[in-house]
Each structure stands twice: as C-alpha cells, then as structure tokens.
Design a protein around this motif. Structure first.
Motif, PDB file in Angstrom:
ATOM      1  N   PHE A   1       3.370  -1.130   4.397  1.00  0.00           N
ATOM      2  CA  PHE A   1       2.715   0.468   3.782  1.00  0.00           C
ATOM      3  C   PHE A   1       4.762   1.522   3.887  1.00  0.00           C
ATOM      4  O   PHE A   1       5.161   1.102   3.934  1.00  0.00           O
ATOM      5  CB  PHE A   1       1.721   0.775   5.043  1.00  0.00           C
ATOM      6  CG  PHE A   1       0.866  -0.479   5.197  1.00  0.00           C
ATOM      7  CD1 PHE A   1      -0.503  -0.348   4.521  1.00  0.00           C
ATOM      8  CD2 PHE A   1       1.408  -0.732   6.134  1.00  0.00           C
ATOM      9  CE1 PHE A   1      -1.016  -0.873   4.838  1.00  0.00           C
ATOM     10  CE2 PHE A   1       0.521  -2.027   6.704  1.00  0.00           C
ATOM     11  CZ  PHE A   1      -1.244  -2.437   5.995  1.00  0.00           C
ATOM     12  N   VAL A   2       4.120   2.012   2.835  1.00  0.00           N
ATOM     13  CA  VAL A   2       4.686   3.424   1.968  1.00  0.00           C
ATOM     14  C   VAL A   2       4.309   4.456   1.911  1.00  0.00           C
ATOM     15  O   VAL A   2       2.947   4.700   1.545  1.00  0.00           O
ATOM     16  CB  VAL A   2       5.386   2.832   0.691  1.00  0.00           C
ATOM     17  CG1 VAL A   2       6.644   4.062   0.160  1.00  0.00           C
ATOM     18  CG2 VAL A   2       6.264   1.527   0.735  1.00  0.00           C
ATOM     19  N   ALA A   3       4.170   5.476   2.190  1.00  0.00           N
ATOM     20  CA  ALA A   3       4.718   7.092   2.274  1.00  0.00           C
ATOM     21  C   ALA A   3       5.250   7.821   1.932  1.00  0.00           C
ATOM     22  O   ALA A   3       6.096   8.160   2.188  1.00  0.00           O
ATOM     23  CB  ALA A   3       3.870   7.954   4.230  1.00  0.00           C
TER      24      ALA A   3
ATOM     25  N   HIS B   1       3.095  -5.211   9.772  1.00  0.00           N
ATOM     26  CA  HIS B   1       3.037  -5.059   8.651  1.00  0.00           C
ATOM     27  C   HIS B   1       4.552  -3.884   8.829  1.00  0.00           C
ATOM     28  O   HIS B   1       5.351  -2.807   9.495  1.00  0.00           O
ATOM     29  CB  HIS B   1       2.630  -5.003   7.763  1.00  0.00           C
ATOM     30  CG  HIS B   1       1.409  -5.675   7.976  1.00  0.00           C
ATOM     31  ND1 HIS B   1       1.651  -6.616   7.565  1.00  0.00           N
ATOM     32  CD2 HIS B   1       0.056  -5.381   8.334  1.00  0.00           C
ATOM     33  CE1 HIS B   1       0.973  -7.737   7.214  1.00  0.00           C
ATOM     34  NE2 HIS B   1      -0.312  -6.768   7.233  1.00  0.00           N
ATOM     35  N   PRO B   2       5.828  -3.692   8.068  1.00  0.00           N
ATOM     36  CA  PRO B   2       6.603  -3.293   7.675  1.00  0.00           C
ATOM     37  C   PRO B   2       6.055  -1.458   7.200  1.00  0.00           C
ATOM     38  O   PRO B   2       4.814  -1.526   6.325  1.00  0.00           O
ATOM     39  CB  PRO B   2       7.633  -3.710   6.449  1.00  0.00           C
ATOM     40  CG  PRO B   2       7.037  -4.596   6.662  1.00  0.00           C
ATOM     41  CD  PRO B   2       5.876  -5.188   7.040  1.00  0.00           C
ATOM     42  N   ILE B   3       6.365  -0.780   8.075  1.00  0.00           N
ATOM     43  CA  ILE B   3       5.843   0.363   7.260  1.00  0.00           C
ATOM     44  C   ILE B   3       7.905   1.948   6.944  1.00  0.00           C
ATOM     45  O   ILE B   3       8.350   1.934   7.931  1.00  0.00           O
ATOM     46  CB  ILE B   3       4.953   1.303   8.795  1.00  0.00           C
ATOM     47  CG1 ILE B   3       3.959   0.481   9.258  1.00  0.00           C
ATOM     48  CG2 ILE B   3       5.094   3.164   8.076  1.00  0.00           C
ATOM     49  CD1 ILE B   3       3.513   1.455  10.319  1.00  0.00           C
TER      50      ILE B   3
ATOM     51  N   ARG C   1      14.012  -2.365   1.775  1.00  0.00           N
ATOM     52  CA  ARG C   1      13.533  -2.516   3.805  1.00  0.00           C
ATOM     53  C   ARG C   1      12.224  -3.474   3.839  1.00  0.00           C
ATOM     54  O   ARG C   1      12.517  -3.715   5.169  1.00  0.00           O
ATOM     55  CB  ARG C   1      13.894  -1.109   3.595  1.00  0.00           C
ATOM     56  CG  ARG C   1      13.348  -0.863   5.252  1.00  0.00           C
ATOM     57  CD  ARG C   1      13.951  -1.180   6.064  1.00  0.00           C
ATOM     58  NE  ARG C   1      15.739  -0.585   6.033  1.00  0.00           N
ATOM     59  CZ  ARG C   1      16.276   0.801   6.568  1.00  0.00           C
ATOM     60  NH1 ARG C   1      15.279   1.126   7.620  1.00  0.00           N
ATOM     61  NH2 ARG C   1      17.655   1.532   5.867  1.00  0.00           N
ATOM     62  N   ILE C   2      11.693  -3.755   3.138  1.00  0.00           N
ATOM     63  CA  ILE C   2      10.478  -4.862   3.077  1.00  0.00           C
ATOM     64  C   ILE C   2      10.707  -5.878   3.348  1.00  0.00           C
ATOM     65  O   ILE C   2      10.447  -6.235   4.728  1.00  0.00           O
ATOM     66  CB  ILE C   2       9.098  -3.997   2.307  1.00  0.00           C
ATOM     67  CG1 ILE C   2       8.782  -2.823   2.303  1.00  0.00           C
ATOM     68  CG2 ILE C   2       8.395  -4.908   2.558  1.00  0.00           C
ATOM     69  CD1 ILE C   2       7.831  -1.622   0.845  1.00  0.00           C
TER      70      ILE C   2
ATOM     71  N   CYS D   1       1.087  -1.608   0.007  1.00  0.00           N
ATOM     72  CA  CYS D   1      -0.617   0.133  -0.001  1.00  0.00           C
ATOM     73  C   CYS D   1       1.235   1.211  -0.122  1.00  0.00           C
ATOM     74  O   CYS D   1       1.543   1.436   0.862  1.00  0.00           O
ATOM     75  CB  CYS D   1      -1.113  -0.272   1.016  1.00  0.00           C
ATOM     76  SG  CYS D   1      -2.038   1.512   0.938  1.00  0.00           S
ATOM     77  N   VAL D   2       0.775   2.339  -1.309  1.00  0.00           N
ATOM     78  CA  VAL D   2       1.093   3.692  -1.506  1.00  0.00           C
ATOM     79  C   VAL D   2       0.273   4.438  -0.554  1.00  0.00           C
ATOM     80  O   VAL D   2      -0.377   4.344  -1.848  1.00  0.00           O
ATOM     81  CB  VAL D   2       1.846   3.791  -2.453  1.00  0.00           C
ATOM     82  CG1 VAL D   2       3.236   4.832  -2.379  1.00  0.00           C
ATOM     83  CG2 VAL D   2       2.938   2.530  -2.363  1.00  0.00           C
TER      84      VAL D   2
END
Length: 189
Positions: free
Chosen positions: A110-112, A137-139, A184-185, A14-15
C-alpha cells in the motif's frame, strides 16, 4: 513449496491518492512518474477508479505505458469522481466498505500519495489492520514535499502520549521521492 528465504513477487500495489490535483503541480508529475515505474516493473496498480486528480494522472500513466490498472469505485462516486474508462479492469461496488475490501484483497503493498480525507482514512485503516495483525504488507507514505510530515508527527505524538506503542513505526516507511517507493516495497517483501 517455496523456500523460507524466497521473496514474494510483487504483483499489485494499491495506491491511495487524491481525486483532486492538489495545490502543488509536482504531485501530478510524481503520480505520472510512479505510473511509468509501475508499468516498467510489471507491477499492477490497484486504485480508486477515478479519472480525475492524482488518481487519474497515475492510472493514465500506467495504461499509457503498457501497464495494468484495476480501478475500484463505488456506484455513488462513479459520476462524482468520473470513473476511468479503458482500464485493465474496473469494478463498481455498492459501498466504500466493499471498495476498500477489494482493494485490500487484490494488493501486495500500500502506498499513500498526497490526497484528502479519503486518502488519509484508507491509509490509517491499513495501519490499524497492520497493528492488529490483519496483514503484513508494506505500507509506504510517499512524503512528497513533506506532505505527510504532520501525520508522522501526529503518530510520534501518540507514541509519546502512550496511546500507541513505538513499534507502530515498523508498519510503515516514509520516502521523500517517487523513485524510492518500489525499492522500499521490494526490500520489505
């Protein structure tokens, strides 16, 4: 049964990102590059469903490079943010809450990327849910050209003021380059 040390396959990311292009033209370039990387890695994109701004650049790149993209957009934003046509899947929801729930349920990380208040709100919600034990989950904060530096400083300020524990840092990672997001994820899974 999966062995205890087996890694989870990253299916969808998810971005969160802006429906505007932003002031820095390298943001759109980074979104395009990340879309290429998602497609090449056979990792699906889950995003806000818009065809404009950073969102549009990212989704177009994924689709043009043979990837999968799921857009989730509330009906009241479908015209404002101009919903993306030609996605692998487009879900039109009745509310922002429904949109965010579907995005959460369909994602492994999740990526911001840079964005506005909506991007910030979605990111902070995922950080909150991680802190409350609702997900593991990774952020990732894609800190392109220092975009998220003020937020990272604010989080550190909250720690110094004893409004949150220092272990909040374990819920997110900050990367400065798009090329570092997927590695990184993967390392966190």
């Amino acid at each position: 049964m999966k062995p205890a040390n087996a890694k989870t396959k990253l299916a969808n990311v998810c971005v969160y990102c802006g429906s505007q292009a932003g002031a820095d033209p390298t943001t759109l370039e980074a979104a395009t590059r990340f879309g290429e990387q998602l497609a090449a890695a056979d990792v699906g994109l889950v995003y806000g469903g818009a065809s404009i701004g950073v969102m549009g650049a990212l989704a177009r790149s994924v689709m043009e490079n043979g990837g999968r993209a799921l857009g989730v957009i509330p009906d009241f934003l479908a015209n404002v943010e101009v919903k993306m046509e030609g996605l692998s899947e487009l879900i039109v929801t009745r509310s922002m809450h429904e949109r965010k729930q579907i995005m959460f349920e369909r994602s492994d990380a999740f990526v911001a990327m840079p964005g506005g208040i909506g991007t910030l709100e979605e990111l902070v919600e995922m950080l909150t849910w991680a802190q409350l034990g609702r997900h593991q989950h990774p952020i990732i904060l894609a800190n392109l050209n220092g975009f998220w530096d003020p937020l990272v400083e604010l989080l550190d300020h909250m720690i110094r003021q004893n409004f949150t524990a220092s272990n909040i840092r374990r819920f997110y990672a900050v990367v400065d380059k798009v090329d570092d997001i997927l590695p990184r994820i993967e390392a966190a899974l």
